[in-house]
Structures are given as C-alpha cells and as structure tokens.
Design an enzyme around this catalytic site. Structure first.
Site, PDB file in Angstrom:
ATOM      1  N   ARG A 178      51.973  56.076  52.760  1.00  0.00           N
ATOM      2  CA  ARG A 178      51.919  54.863  51.485  1.00  0.00           C
ATOM      3  C   ARG A 178      52.938  54.597  50.802  1.00  0.00           C
ATOM      4  O   ARG A 178      52.592  53.274  50.651  1.00  0.00           O
ATOM      5  CB  ARG A 178      51.589  56.391  50.827  1.00  0.00           C
ATOM      6  CG  ARG A 178      49.850  56.733  50.034  1.00  0.00           C
ATOM      7  CD  ARG A 178      49.890  57.725  49.728  1.00  0.00           C
ATOM      8  NE  ARG A 178      50.868  58.642  49.682  1.00  0.00           N
ATOM      9  CZ  ARG A 178      50.239  60.153  49.316  1.00  0.00           C
ATOM     10  NH1 ARG A 178      50.410  60.354  48.013  1.00  0.00           N
ATOM     11  NH2 ARG A 178      51.730  61.153  49.542  1.00  0.00           N
ATOM     12  N   ALA A 238      46.964  67.775  60.466  1.00  0.00           N
ATOM     13  CA  ALA A 238      47.662  67.945  58.631  1.00  0.00           C
ATOM     14  C   ALA A 238      46.012  68.658  58.745  1.00  0.00           C
ATOM     15  O   ALA A 238      46.580  69.834  57.946  1.00  0.00           O
ATOM     16  CB  ALA A 238      47.402  65.992  58.912  1.00  0.00           C
ATOM     17  N   ARG A 239      44.986  67.861  58.517  1.00  0.00           N
ATOM     18  CA  ARG A 239      44.129  68.994  58.055  1.00  0.00           C
ATOM     19  C   ARG A 239      42.649  68.027  58.867  1.00  0.00           C
ATOM     20  O   ARG A 239      42.398  67.074  58.887  1.00  0.00           O
ATOM     21  CB  ARG A 239      43.526  68.618  57.152  1.00  0.00           C
ATOM     22  CG  ARG A 239      44.452  69.302  55.397  1.00  0.00           C
ATOM     23  CD  ARG A 239      43.477  71.040  55.378  1.00  0.00           C
ATOM     24  NE  ARG A 239      44.318  71.598  54.444  1.00  0.00           N
ATOM     25  CZ  ARG A 239      45.571  72.219  54.702  1.00  0.00           C
ATOM     26  NH1 ARG A 239      46.106  72.609  55.995  1.00  0.00           N
ATOM     27  NH2 ARG A 239      46.417  73.522  53.957  1.00  0.00           N
ATOM     28  N   GLU A 268      36.106  73.858  59.577  1.00  0.00           N
ATOM     29  CA  GLU A 268      36.850  75.150  60.952  1.00  0.00           C
ATOM     30  C   GLU A 268      36.818  76.143  59.687  1.00  0.00           C
ATOM     31  O   GLU A 268      36.536  75.842  58.833  1.00  0.00           O
ATOM     32  CB  GLU A 268      38.445  74.568  60.794  1.00  0.00           C
ATOM     33  CG  GLU A 268      39.194  74.903  59.749  1.00  0.00           C
ATOM     34  CD  GLU A 268      40.568  74.149  59.989  1.00  0.00           C
ATOM     35  OE1 GLU A 268      40.719  73.600  60.574  1.00  0.00           O
ATOM     36  OE2 GLU A 268      41.602  75.043  59.456  1.00  0.00           O
ATOM     37  N   HIS A 286      44.303  76.686  64.247  1.00  0.00           N
ATOM     38  CA  HIS A 286      45.162  76.132  62.696  1.00  0.00           C
ATOM     39  C   HIS A 286      46.240  76.783  63.021  1.00  0.00           C
ATOM     40  O   HIS A 286      46.895  78.423  61.966  1.00  0.00           O
ATOM     41  CB  HIS A 286      44.049  76.097  61.331  1.00  0.00           C
ATOM     42  CG  HIS A 286      45.001  75.304  59.827  1.00  0.00           C
ATOM     43  ND1 HIS A 286      44.229  74.654  59.020  1.00  0.00           N
ATOM     44  CD2 HIS A 286      45.732  75.285  59.414  1.00  0.00           C
ATOM     45  CE1 HIS A 286      44.458  74.688  57.960  1.00  0.00           C
ATOM     46  NE2 HIS A 286      46.108  75.086  58.837  1.00  0.00           N
TER      47      HIS A 286
HETATM   48  C1  DGY Z   1      49.413  74.498  55.216  1.00  0.00           C
HETATM   49  O1  DGY Z   1      50.682  75.390  54.564  1.00  0.00           O
HETATM   50  O2  DGY Z   1      49.034  73.815  54.673  1.00  0.00           O
HETATM   51  C2  DGY Z   1      49.371  74.998  56.195  1.00  0.00           C
HETATM   52  O3  DGY Z   1      48.249  74.176  57.246  1.00  0.00           O
HETATM   53  C3  DGY Z   1      48.173  75.976  56.552  1.00  0.00           C
HETATM   54  O4  DGY Z   1      47.592  76.133  55.358  1.00  0.00           O
END
Ligand code: DGY
Length: 329
Positions: A178, A238-239, A268, A286
């Site tokens: 960003r 990341a996510r 997930e 994860h």
């Molecule tokens: C975080 O700390 O965000 C890791 O992905 C574990 O949830």
C-alpha cells in the site's frame, strides 16, 4: 472477586495458569470449535476473552455479551475481529505481532523453496514405490538462488522474507505494498517498489504476505495469475481469500504457472478440491508461525495483554499491542 475470562481454544496449560493468578478462567481444554452461538453462551459474564485467529468477534456477539471488555488474540492477523465495532463498545482488542515475524518468514521461504524444487512431489513419488532409477530431468524445478523474488505485502513478515532472499540467496527483490518503504530500508533489502502488474510479470517466485481485508479479497485472481511467467511459482502464507483458490487451481491444472505453495485457504480447514487433485502444489495446514517457541510467545503475549487490559499485573491498563488503545483512555 476475580473477573471471569474465557480461553476459546486449548492452549498451553502453563500459559493458561498465568491467567488463573488474576482471573476465574474457563478454558476450552477439549478444544471444541464452538459455533458463534456456543461462543456467545460461553462468554456470558466474561470480562475478557483469549482468542486465536479464527473465532469471529462481531457486532452481534458484542451486543449479546455486554460484560466483555477485552478481546486478546494470539494471532497477528485480526480479520476475524470487527475492531471498529469493539471500539464503539469500548472493548479493547489486541493482536500478537512481532513475536512471530522471523518464524513465519522462515516458513514462507521454506514453502517457496519446496514449491520451486518440487520437494513434496518428489517425496510422494518416492513413498509410492515408483522410484526405480535416477533420471536426468526427474522433478527438475526452478532455481531459487539468483531468481527474482516478488513480495506482495511488505510489512514486517514481507520484509523478513525479502531479507532472506536478498542477503541469503542473491535474489533481486521486487515488492508491492500500500505504501512505499523508506529508501534506506529499500536499500538494505535491495528491494525495488513496483506496481502489482510489474511484480506479477517479472517475478520468478511471488510470495503473498498481505493482511486480509475486504479490499485485499482476491488480490491474486485469474487476471494476476495470467500476468505471471509460466515458469513462476506463487506462495501464499497470508490468509485464505487473498488468493482466488478456484482460479489458482485452474492455472495450476493448465500449467499456466509452474507451481504453488499454500499454507492458507479460502474457507479453511476445507481446501478447494481442485487444489487437492493437482500435483504441482505444496499444501500445509496454516502452520507458518508454528514453531513451539513462537506459538508459546504468541500465547504469552495474548495473556500479557489480557491481564493488562483488565487492569491487572505490572502493566495494568497498558496492553503492549492494543489495536484500539483509545478505548482505555
Ligand atoms: C496469525 O498469527 O495470524 C497466524 O496466521 C495464525 O493465525
């Protein structure tokens, strides 16, 4: 009377014990994944809650739990918490940054290397009993050393990955973020700021480290995958939701990119079936931050924050990694 707090998932017992010195603690030792309704039921009468990165804390839950004053997460990512809604109700929120940076960067780099060098594909082949001779091009992957590293999201973890690439593996680093980094930091990391399209087109290995928000949903979708080199890899630590998993499964099946390494998934712990059926993807559940010392440090930080947020201990009123410290005045 000690205030009551809830620990939402099973956590290291000695760390939970630290909470018992200050609070009446209900801990989910059976590690049940509660539904939102069950979570609300367990939160009745609780002043604080220790969460991980998965329990949703939203306006409806806050409305149903009027005693709640502090939500302390052991995760760095906090897309499961509606921070503005918490702030509006005077509920303190904290996350767990910094303590996981190097561990998570190690894993991101390991996943990228495993993906480039086809480590798990080779292992599956060996375990299947199919290995009967050495061959000149068997599981020949892509080089990491000297290849161009693209870091999408240049926060603390992104920078730690860039440092590994630049200083350890002689990789030219491109990044997109960003905001642009300080030129001195760019120089230290040998990193060049580029737009997203340039990063996707020019990188040999793209690593995604963007926090999840509504704006970052599907940051990497069919368009971005089409920009990538056919020989390139994509790693997501990341996510889930930042990468469009359906589009990625299709790109992998059609060999529009060489391979992917994924530690996080949309929806997930379910995984898109298209990702499970292609060979050119390394899948992990994860675990990027999951070294034992780091998991313990993350849990300890959440406990420190909960103790401080509820006015106990040596840092009463001053949780160190609050996301909305203004609620404490
Ligand atoms: C975080 O700390 O965000 C890791 O992905 C574990 O949830």
């Amino acid at each position: 009377m000690k205030p009551a707090v809830l620990v939402c998932r099973a956590v290291f017992p000695d760390i939970v014990q630290r909470l018992r010195e200050h609070f009446e603690v209900e801990s989910n030792d059976a590690d049940v994944v509660w539904t939102p309704t069950e979570l609300i039921a367990h939160l009745q009468g609780k002043a604080g809650v220790f969460i991980t990165g998965t329990q949703p804390i939203d306006a409806a839950l806050l409305q149903a739990c009027p005693d709640l004053r502090a939500v302390c997460s052991m995760a760095v990512g906090y897309n499961n918490v509606d921070v503005p809604a918490c702030t509006a109700r005077g509920v303190l929120v904290s996350n767990a940054p910094d303590v996981l940076t190097e561990t998570t960067a190690d894993f991101g780099f390991a996943l990228m290397m495993a993906t480039a060098r086809r480590v798990t594909e080779g292992e599956r082949f060996l375990r299947s009993g199919a290995w009967d001779r050495w061959s000149v091009d068997a599981f020949a992957g892509a080089d990491v050393f000297g290849a161009t590293l693209g870091v999408l999201g240049m926060g603390r973890i992104g920078q730690a990955i860039a440092r590994r690439g630049a200083l350890g593996f002689g990789m030219p680093v491109l990044y997109h973020n960003r905001s642009r980094l300080d030129p001195a930091v760019e120089q230290r990391l040998s990193a060049r700021y580029v737009d997203k399209e340039t990063l996707m087109r020019q990188s040999d290995h793209v690593v995604v480290v963007v926090p999840y928000t509504a704006a970052s949903h599907h940051t990497v979708g069919a368009t971005e995958l089409a920009w990538m080199k056919r020989t390139a890899t994509l790693t997501n630590i990341a996510r889930g939701g930042i990468v469009d998993d359906a589009a990625l499964a299709q790109a992998l099946a059609q060999r529009r990119i060489a391979a992917a390494g994924l530690d996080v998934f949309e929806g997930e712990p379910r995984v898109h079936p298209g990702l499970l059926s292609v060979p050119n993807v390394v899948l992990t559940p994860h675990i990027a931050s999951a070294s034992l010392p780091t998991s313990r440090a993350m849990a300890n930080l959440a406990v420190d924050n909960l103790i401080a947020a509820l006015g106990r201990g040596p840092h009463a009123g001053k949780p160190s990694t609050a996301l909305n410290p203004q609620v404490l005045g």
